[in-house]
Design an enzyme around this catalytic site. Sequence first.
Site, short mmCIF file in Angstrom:
data_model
loop_
_atom_site.label_atom_id
_atom_site.label_comp_id
_atom_site.label_asym_id
_atom_site.label_seq_id
_atom_site.Cartn_x
_atom_site.Cartn_y
_atom_site.Cartn_z
N ASN A 49 0.83 -1.20 0.00
CA ASN A 49 0.00 0.00 0.00
C ASN A 49 0.87 1.26 0.00
O ASN A 49 1.97 1.27 0.57
CB ASN A 49 -1.03 0.01 1.13
CG ASN A 49 -0.47 -0.24 2.51
OD1 ASN A 49 0.60 -0.80 2.67
ND2 ASN A 49 -1.20 0.19 3.52
N VAL A 50 0.37 2.28 -0.67
CA VAL A 50 1.08 3.55 -0.80
C VAL A 50 0.07 4.66 -0.49
O VAL A 50 -0.82 4.94 -1.30
CB VAL A 50 1.65 3.72 -2.23
CG1 VAL A 50 2.37 5.06 -2.36
CG2 VAL A 50 2.61 2.59 -2.57
N GLU A 51 0.21 5.24 0.70
CA GLU A 51 -0.77 6.24 1.14
C GLU A 51 -0.37 7.65 0.69
O GLU A 51 0.65 7.85 0.04
CB GLU A 51 -0.92 6.14 2.67
CG GLU A 51 -1.45 4.76 3.06
CD GLU A 51 -1.70 4.59 4.55
OE1 GLU A 51 -1.26 5.44 5.35
OE2 GLU A 51 -2.36 3.60 4.91
N CYS A 60 -4.28 0.98 -2.29
CA CYS A 60 -4.17 -0.32 -1.64
C CYS A 60 -3.05 -1.12 -2.30
O CYS A 60 -2.67 -0.86 -3.46
CB CYS A 60 -5.47 -1.10 -1.77
SG CYS A 60 -6.74 -0.64 -0.58
N GLU A 62 -3.16 -3.95 -3.52
CA GLU A 62 -3.64 -4.65 -4.72
C GLU A 62 -3.55 -3.78 -5.97
O GLU A 62 -3.44 -4.30 -7.08
CB GLU A 62 -5.09 -5.10 -4.51
CG GLU A 62 -5.26 -6.22 -3.50
CD GLU A 62 -5.35 -5.75 -2.05
OE1 GLU A 62 -4.98 -4.60 -1.76
OE2 GLU A 62 -5.79 -6.55 -1.21
N CYS A 96 -10.79 -3.98 -3.57
CA CYS A 96 -9.70 -4.80 -4.09
C CYS A 96 -10.18 -6.16 -4.57
O CYS A 96 -9.59 -6.75 -5.48
CB CYS A 96 -8.59 -4.91 -3.06
SG CYS A 96 -7.76 -3.32 -2.89
N1 THU Z 1 -5.29 -1.89 2.54
C1 THU Z 1 -4.72 -2.52 1.47
O1 THU Z 1 -3.65 -2.13 0.98
N2 THU Z 1 -5.36 -3.60 0.96
C2 THU Z 1 -6.48 -4.16 1.50
O2 THU Z 1 -7.04 -5.08 0.91
C3 THU Z 1 -6.97 -3.67 2.80
C4 THU Z 1 -6.54 -2.29 3.14
C5 THU Z 1 -4.61 -0.69 3.07
C6 THU Z 1 -5.28 0.61 2.72
C7 THU Z 1 -4.71 1.52 3.79
O3 THU Z 1 -3.47 2.03 3.34
C8 THU Z 1 -4.49 0.60 4.99
O4 THU Z 1 -4.56 -0.72 4.47
C9 THU Z 1 -5.49 0.76 6.11
O5 THU Z 1 -6.79 0.64 5.63
#
Ligand code: THU
Length: 134
Positions: A49-51, A60, A62, A96
């Site tokens: 994940n890259v916020e 996410c 994915e 996702c």
């Molecule tokens: N997140 C994912 O990367 N994939 C998922 O299927 C569940 C949630 C990430 C999004 C966010 O950066 C962090 O988890 C908290 O929700």
Amino acid sequence: MEPGSREADWETLRELARDAMSRAYAPYSGFPVGVAALVDDGRTVTGCNVENASYGLGLCAECGLVSQLQNTGGGRLTHFTCVDGRGEILVPCGRCRQLLYEFGGPGLLVETPAGILPLSEMLPQAFGPENLTK
Ligand code: THU
């Protein structure tokens, strides 16, 4: 990685997901995620994940995975796993599941805390590419 010994494959896939998770950028949620999948030609693809400071724009793990899939030759996803910051198996979020459906369809095998399930059980009556051509 070929799908030979099922147990060994899932463990290897989980390790790849943990490795990707170690590179996550999750300063806002503090919740790093890593994913890995096997492609039907034997390739593996991963993502983290890259916020973003604009919270709603976070990507996410994915998103990275399907982008890598397409950018390294396409193909169909056959096996998928997702881990949290402790390396434990995590279910993919709803959006996702839809991303995965596009490239894996109902038969994609997903590792979940409740065991290995086809995506059709995690996204019943999915909307997909076939609906656009009916
Ligand atoms: N997140 C994912 O990367 N994939 C998922 O299927 C569940 C949630 C990430 C999004 C966010 O950066 C962090 O988890 C908290 O929700």
